[in-house]
Design an enzyme around this catalytic site. Structure first.
Site: not given
Ligand SMILES: CCc1cccc(CC)c1NC(=O)n1cc2c(c1)/C(=N\C(=O)c1ccc(N3CCN(C)CC3)cc1)N=N2
Length: 282
Positions: A33, A144
């Site tokens: 997702g 993990d």
């Molecule tokens: C579904 C997405 C996914 C797949 C697999 C594993 C994971 C866990 C890390 C996740 N993410 C997840 O669960 N996530 C839970 C989260 C989360 C992801 C998150 N922030 C961001 O992903 C994010 C990305 C880029 C960002 N910017 C990038 C550019 N910059 C200039 C400014 C800041 C700022 C915030 N906060 N809680």
């Protein structure tokens, strides 16, 4: 569970629904997702909303595992572990209300810089070690942990954000798709694994933070497998890293899991003491 403050009280009791949130831009996408920035309408509190499709949960048969991981994640309270505040669902989706990490994915930061300084790497390793010590106290293992599952908050502090993915990694682990780079020998051989697998992974991550690539990377999974089983560890001369850093990595990447440096000993290691920015780890 007695919560710390009334907001938490309110939070854990409430039945959330999509109407409670204004959805912002998509942050990323995983196998099951997507994640969006979202704001809780009443409190204006910013969260990350992870949307998982029920058909995906059924298709990959991860329902019970996902529930268990969500129970675990809700019970974990540590500054270096991303909070799961709650969840809700509608007919076709499950929504996870997660802590928002303002500075995004750690691995993108690492790719941008090529590799981290010894001070930055030691600070991240200490944060991870403390988070893992907390998890092990709560009998939670195998988070993990790989760079893709690590996030940075608004002050650049590390957050393990992978709870749902250890579900995925469990099923993935059995089908052995995806990278082996972070798996300990006993994992790769599909033997019973214990807490010490996380100590091995800390060694892998420490190496990758300092050199920008994991130590046993190879063209094929088969070659990575062989290098892991042989513990075929060598340190490039560029960037040159301190003897203390090499000593810590060599005491973690040990095939006999009972001989790997303990989490407590990692926290007391000279390289950590000399280099970690203690404020960076709360
Ligand atoms: C579904 C997405 C996914 C797949 C697999 C594993 C994971 C866990 C890390 C996740 N993410 C997840 O669960 N996530 C839970 C989260 C989360 C992801 C998150 N922030 C961001 O992903 C994010 C990305 C880029 C960002 N910017 C990038 C550019 N910059 C200039 C400014 C800041 C700022 C915030 N906060 N809680």
């Amino acid at each position: 569970m007695a919560s710390q403050n009334p907001a938490e009280e309110e939070n854990s009791k409430r039945n959330w629904s999509l109407q409670d949130f204004e959805i912002g831009k998509p942050l990323g996408r995983g196998k099951f997702g997507r994640v969006y920035v979202a704001r809780e309408v009443k409190s204006k509190f910013v969260v990350a909303l992870k949307v998982i499709f029920k058909e995906q949960i059924d298709k990959y048969r991860i329902n019970h595992q996902l529930r268990r991981e969500m129970e675990i994640q809700t019970s974990l309270r540590h500054p270096n572990i991303l909070r799961l505040y709650g969840w809700f669902h509608d007919t076709e989706r499950v929504f996870l209300i997660l802590e928002y990490a303002h500075k995004g994915e750690l691995y993108k930061e690492m790719r941008k810089k090529g590799h981290f300084t010894e001070k930055q790497a030691a600070t991240y390793i200490l944060s991870l070690t403390k988070a893992l010590a907390y998890c092990h106290e709560k009998h939670v293992i195998h988070r993990d942990i790989k760079p893709e599952n690590l996030l940075l908050d608004h002050e650049g502090r590390l957050k393990i954000g992978d709870f749902g993915w250890s579900v995925q990694s469990k099923s993935k682990r059995h089908t052995m798709c995806g990278t082996l780079d972070y798996l300990a020998p006993e994992m790769v051989e599909n033997k019973a694994h214990d807490y010490a697998v996380d100590n091995w992974t800390l060694g892998i991550l420490c190496y990758e933070f300092l050199f920008g690539a994991p130590p046993f990377e190879a063209e094929s999974q088969a070659d990575t497998f062989k290098r892991i089983m042989k513990v075929d560890l060598s340190f490039p001369s560029n960037p040159s890293i301190s003897l203390d850093a090499k000593s810590l990595i060599s005491r973690l990447l040990v095939k006999d899991s009972s001989r790997r440096l303990s989490l407590q000993k990692i926290m007391e290691h000279p390289w950590i003491i000399k280099n970690a920015d203690l404020t960076g780890t709360y």
